[in-house]
Design a protein around this motif. Structure first.
Motif, PDB file in Angstrom:
ATOM      1  N   TYR A  30      18.229  24.631  19.463  1.00 31.92           N
ATOM      2  CA  TYR A  30      18.483  24.419  20.270  1.00 31.92           C
ATOM      3  C   TYR A  30      19.251  25.627  22.128  1.00 31.92           C
ATOM      4  CZ  TYR A  30      19.809  19.650  18.049  1.00 31.92           C
ATOM      5  OH  TYR A  30      19.639  18.756  17.377  1.00 31.92           O
ATOM      6  N   GLY A  31      19.381  25.222  23.060  1.00 33.68           N
ATOM      7  CA  GLY A  31      19.074  25.925  24.412  1.00 33.68           C
ATOM      8  C   GLY A  31      19.936  25.571  24.875  1.00 33.68           C
ATOM      9  N   TYR A  32      20.663  27.131  25.242  1.00 33.78           N
ATOM     10  CA  TYR A  32      22.122  26.421  26.104  1.00 33.78           C
ATOM     11  C   TYR A  32      22.440  27.699  26.760  1.00 33.78           C
ATOM     12  CZ  TYR A  32      23.921  24.571  21.306  1.00 33.78           C
ATOM     13  OH  TYR A  32      23.265  23.671  20.051  1.00 33.78           O
ATOM     14  N   ALA A  33      22.336  26.886  28.014  1.00 31.37           N
ATOM     15  CA  ALA A  33      22.447  27.611  29.502  1.00 31.37           C
ATOM     16  C   ALA A  33      23.832  27.409  29.965  1.00 31.37           C
ATOM     17  CB  ALA A  33      21.475  26.502  30.515  1.00 31.37           C
ATOM     18  N   PHE A  34      23.971  28.403  30.366  1.00 37.65           N
ATOM     19  CA  PHE A  34      25.319  29.175  31.203  1.00 37.65           C
ATOM     20  C   PHE A  34      25.275  29.383  32.674  1.00 37.65           C
ATOM     21  CE2 PHE A  34      25.226  30.302  26.876  1.00 37.65           C
ATOM     22  CZ  PHE A  34      26.886  29.757  26.354  1.00 37.65           C
ATOM     23  N   THR A  35      26.159  28.403  33.245  1.00 45.64           N
ATOM     24  CA  THR A  35      25.245  29.123  34.592  1.00 45.64           C
ATOM     25  C   THR A  35      27.184  29.803  35.307  1.00 45.64           C
ATOM     26  OG1 THR A  35      26.461  26.687  36.010  1.00 45.64           O
ATOM     27  CG2 THR A  35      24.406  26.758  35.143  1.00 45.64           C
ATOM     28  N   ALA A  36      26.887  30.434  36.569  1.00 46.11           N
ATOM     29  CA  ALA A  36      28.056  30.927  37.272  1.00 46.11           C
ATOM     30  C   ALA A  36      27.488  31.154  38.394  1.00 46.11           C
ATOM     31  CB  ALA A  36      28.691  32.293  36.342  1.00 46.11           C
ATOM     32  N   LYS A  37      28.913  31.911  39.193  1.00 46.09           N
ATOM     33  CA  LYS A  37      28.654  32.201  40.634  1.00 46.09           C
ATOM     34  C   LYS A  37      27.626  33.819  39.968  1.00 46.09           C
ATOM     35  CE  LYS A  37      31.461  30.393  43.309  1.00 46.09           C
ATOM     36  NZ  LYS A  37      32.918  30.343  44.318  1.00 46.09           N
ATOM     37  N   SER A  38      26.864  34.299  41.066  1.00 48.86           N
ATOM     38  CA  SER A  38      26.493  35.393  40.568  1.00 48.86           C
ATOM     39  C   SER A  38      27.317  36.774  40.050  1.00 48.86           C
ATOM     40  CB  SER A  38      25.316  36.125  42.220  1.00 48.86           C
ATOM     41  OG  SER A  38      24.798  35.476  41.496  1.00 48.86           O
ATOM     42  N   GLY A  39      27.576  37.551  39.482  1.00 49.13           N
ATOM     43  CA  GLY A  39      28.946  38.084  38.805  1.00 49.13           C
ATOM     44  C   GLY A  39      29.889  37.804  38.427  1.00 49.13           C
ATOM     45  N   THR A  40      29.870  36.683  38.084  1.00 49.70           N
ATOM     46  CA  THR A  40      30.726  35.855  37.468  1.00 49.70           C
ATOM     47  C   THR A  40      30.439  36.027  35.947  1.00 49.70           C
ATOM     48  OG1 THR A  40      30.718  34.316  38.994  1.00 49.70           O
ATOM     49  CG2 THR A  40      32.014  34.751  36.697  1.00 49.70           C
ATOM     50  N   GLY A  41      29.697  36.054  35.092  1.00 44.45           N
ATOM     51  CA  GLY A  41      29.423  36.793  33.577  1.00 44.45           C
ATOM     52  C   GLY A  41      28.466  36.275  33.402  1.00 44.45           C
ATOM     53  N   LYS A  42      27.347  34.995  33.016  1.00 45.91           N
ATOM     54  CA  LYS A  42      26.524  34.529  32.625  1.00 45.91           C
ATOM     55  C   LYS A  42      25.685  35.843  31.173  1.00 45.91           C
ATOM     56  CE  LYS A  42      22.005  33.417  36.029  1.00 45.91           C
ATOM     57  NZ  LYS A  42      23.750  34.496  37.382  1.00 45.91           N
ATOM     58  N   SER A  43      25.165  36.475  31.849  1.00 49.22           N
ATOM     59  CA  SER A  43      24.724  37.440  31.233  1.00 49.22           C
ATOM     60  C   SER A  43      25.182  38.173  29.621  1.00 49.22           C
ATOM     61  CB  SER A  43      23.592  38.365  31.570  1.00 49.22           C
ATOM     62  OG  SER A  43      22.614  38.121  32.695  1.00 49.22           O
ATOM     63  N   THR A  44      26.792  38.233  30.258  1.00 50.93           N
ATOM     64  CA  THR A  44      27.512  38.381  29.714  1.00 50.93           C
ATOM     65  C   THR A  44      28.016  37.937  28.954  1.00 50.93           C
ATOM     66  OG1 THR A  44      28.453  39.816  31.435  1.00 50.93           O
ATOM     67  CG2 THR A  44      29.182  40.116  29.427  1.00 50.93           C
ATOM     68  N   GLN A  45      27.505  36.478  29.100  1.00 53.27           N
ATOM     69  CA  GLN A  45      28.434  35.333  27.595  1.00 53.27           C
ATOM     70  C   GLN A  45      27.138  35.484  26.878  1.00 53.27           C
ATOM     71  OE1 GLN A  45      30.028  32.524  25.602  1.00 53.27           O
ATOM     72  NE2 GLN A  45      31.139  34.402  27.035  1.00 53.27           N
ATOM     73  N   VAL A  46      25.372  35.465  27.087  1.00 50.47           N
ATOM     74  CA  VAL A  46      24.651  35.322  26.365  1.00 50.47           C
ATOM     75  C   VAL A  46      24.420  36.376  25.679  1.00 50.47           C
ATOM     76  CG1 VAL A  46      22.068  35.422  26.360  1.00 50.47           C
ATOM     77  CG2 VAL A  46      23.146  33.301  27.839  1.00 50.47           C
ATOM     78  N   SER A  47      24.671  37.353  26.416  1.00 53.96           N
ATOM     79  CA  SER A  47      24.575  39.024  25.141  1.00 53.96           C
ATOM     80  C   SER A  47      25.535  38.552  24.415  1.00 53.96           C
ATOM     81  CB  SER A  47      24.886  40.040  25.960  1.00 53.96           C
ATOM     82  OG  SER A  47      26.108  39.953  26.149  1.00 53.96           O
ATOM     83  N   MET A  48      26.958  38.266  24.348  1.00 54.53           N
ATOM     84  CA  MET A  48      27.833  37.885  23.014  1.00 54.53           C
ATOM     85  C   MET A  48      27.477  37.262  21.918  1.00 54.53           C
ATOM     86  SD  MET A  48      30.807  40.152  23.878  1.00 54.53           S
ATOM     87  CE  MET A  48      30.823  41.039  25.754  1.00 54.53           C
ATOM     88  N   TRP A  49      26.854  35.690  22.400  1.00 56.23           N
ATOM     89  CA  TRP A  49      26.369  35.097  21.190  1.00 56.23           C
ATOM     90  C   TRP A  49      24.794  36.210  20.597  1.00 56.23           C
ATOM     91  CZ3 TRP A  49      25.521  29.728  21.426  1.00 56.23           C
ATOM     92  CH2 TRP A  49      26.160  29.085  21.581  1.00 56.23           C
ATOM     93  N   LEU A  50      24.583  36.465  21.306  1.00 57.47           N
ATOM     94  CA  LEU A  50      23.309  37.340  20.733  1.00 57.47           C
ATOM     95  C   LEU A  50      23.990  38.505  20.107  1.00 57.47           C
ATOM     96  CD1 LEU A  50      20.449  38.221  23.939  1.00 57.47           C
ATOM     97  CD2 LEU A  50      20.386  35.993  21.900  1.00 57.47           C
TER      98      LEU A  50
END
Length: 294
Positions: free
Chosen positions: A153-173
Motif C-alpha cells: 500500500y502507498g502511504y502519502a505524507f503532506t506538510a508545509k515545506s520544511g515541516t518534516g514529510k520527508s523526515t517521516q518517510v525516512s523514519m518509516w524506511l
C-alpha cells in the motif's frame, strides 16, 4: 522532430522537440524511467517544444493572475476559446518558459528560454502544470507529498515545506519493515473504478526518486510539529480541508477546480485521512504506522 512517448500513471504522454541543438531529452532526465515505445493509443496530452512560439497579443487574451509558486512567478492569461497562456519565471524573475494550452490541456506548445538550468526548470514546471490540469478532468490529482510503500500500500505524507514529510518517510524506511520510497515530492493519485491508486512520477523534488510504480492508496497523513507524538483520524470536512491545499489546482477555472474538488471528495470517501502531531523521531514513525497501516 524528436518524438518521445512515456507512460506516466498509466497515461500515455508525448513530448515532441522541434529540431534544436538546445532543446532535447537531456532537459528531462527524470522522464527516462517512464519511456515507452511509440504508441498508437490515445494520448493523455501532447506537448510540442518549439522556441519559435510567440506570445499572443494583448487583444487576444485576458490577464487572469500573476502568482508566486515559491520558486518564481507565473503569469496566467486566458484566450477567448478557453485555452491558456503561462509565462513561467524562475526565482530570479527571468522568463524560462512560454506555455500555451487548449482548454482541456491535451494539446500544448511551449518555448524555452535561457541557459540549461532555466530550460530544465521551465520545461519541468510546464509539464507539471499540464499533467495536473489535464488530470483533473480524468479523476487524477498531482499532490505535493512524500510517498512510501508498505506491504503493498502507498502511504502519502503532506506538510508545509520544511515541516518534516520527508523526515517521516525516512523514519518509516529506517524503522518499519517492508518499506520502499515511491516518490518524495509529487506523486499522482488516480481514481480507477471507484478506488484510489497512487503512483510515482517524474517529479520528486530534491530526492532523485523517479519510479514507474503503483499501489493502492493506504492513507493520506498531514504532519504537524508537536511536543508529543499522536495521530487522529480526520472527519470528512476536516479531511477535505487537509487534502485540497496539497493538490495542484486552478481556482480561477471553475471546470478544472470543480473537477479537482470532486476528485478530492472521492479520495476522502475511500481513504483514511489523518493528522500526525509529532517529533522527528523513531517513535513518531511507529505511532503513525500503528494507527494508519492496513
Amino acid at each position: 522532430m524528436d518524438i518521445n512517448d512515456f507512460k506516466i500513471a498509466d497515461f500515455n504522454v508525448r513530448i515532441i522537440f522541434e529540431e534544436s541543438h538546445i532543446n532535447t531529452m537531456s532537459l528531462l532526465p527524470s522522464f527516462e524511467p517512464f519511456r515507452q515505445d511509440r504508441t498508437s493509443e490515445d494520448l493523455f496530452f501532447q506537448l510540442i517544444v518549439d522556441d519559435q512560439l510567440k506570445p499572443r497579443s494583448k487583444e487576444g487574451k485576458e490577464r487572469i493572475r500573476d502568482f508566486d509558486t515559491g520558486n518564481g512567478n507565473t503569469i496566467v492569461d486566458r484566450f477567448p476559446d478557453g485555452g491558456y497562456q503561462f509565462i513561467i519565471k524562475n526565482i530570479n524573475g527571468a522568463d524560462c518558459c512560454l506555455l500555451q494550452a487548449n482548454k482541456e490541456f491535451t494539446l500544448c506548445k511551449c518555448a524555452l528560454n535561457g541557459n540549461y538550468n532555466m530550460r530544465c526548470f521551465g520545461l519541468n514546471n510546464a509539464l507539471m502544470l499540464i499533467f495536473a490540469f489535464a488530470g483533473s478532468l480524468r479523476q487524477t490529482l498531482l499532490i505535493h507529498a512524500s510517498l512510501v510503500r508498505h506491504n503493498g500500500y502507498g502511504y502519502a505524507f503532506t506538510a508545509k515545506s520544511g515541516t518534516g514529510k520527508s523526515t517521516q518517510v525516512s523514519m518509516w524506511l529506517r524503522y518499519i519493515p517492508n518499506c520502499d520510497l515511491m516518490n518524495d515530492d509529487n506523486p499522482i493519485i488516480r481514481i480507477i473504478d471507484g478506488q484510489p491508486y497512487i503512483y510515482g512520477s517524474p517529479w520528486s523534488g530534491k530526492t532523485p526518486c523517479y519510479r514507474q510504480v503503483k499501489a493502492p492508496l493506504g492513507a493520506l497523513t498531514r504532519i504537524n510539529r508537536a511536543e508529543n507524538n499522536s495521530v487522529q483520524k480526520l472527519s470528512p470536512i476536516e479531511a477535505f480541508a487537509s487534502v485540497l491545499p496539497s493538490c495542484s489546482s486552478m481556482k480561477w477555472d471553475s471546470a478544472i477546480f470543480n473537477a479537482i474538488c470532486n476528485n478530492v471528495t472521492k479520495v476522502v470517501e475511500t481513504t483514511g485521512i489523518y493528522l500526525l502531531n509529532c517529533l522527528p523521531n523513531e517513535d513518531a514513525a511507529r505511532v503513525c504506522h500503528k494507527a494508519i497501516s492496513k
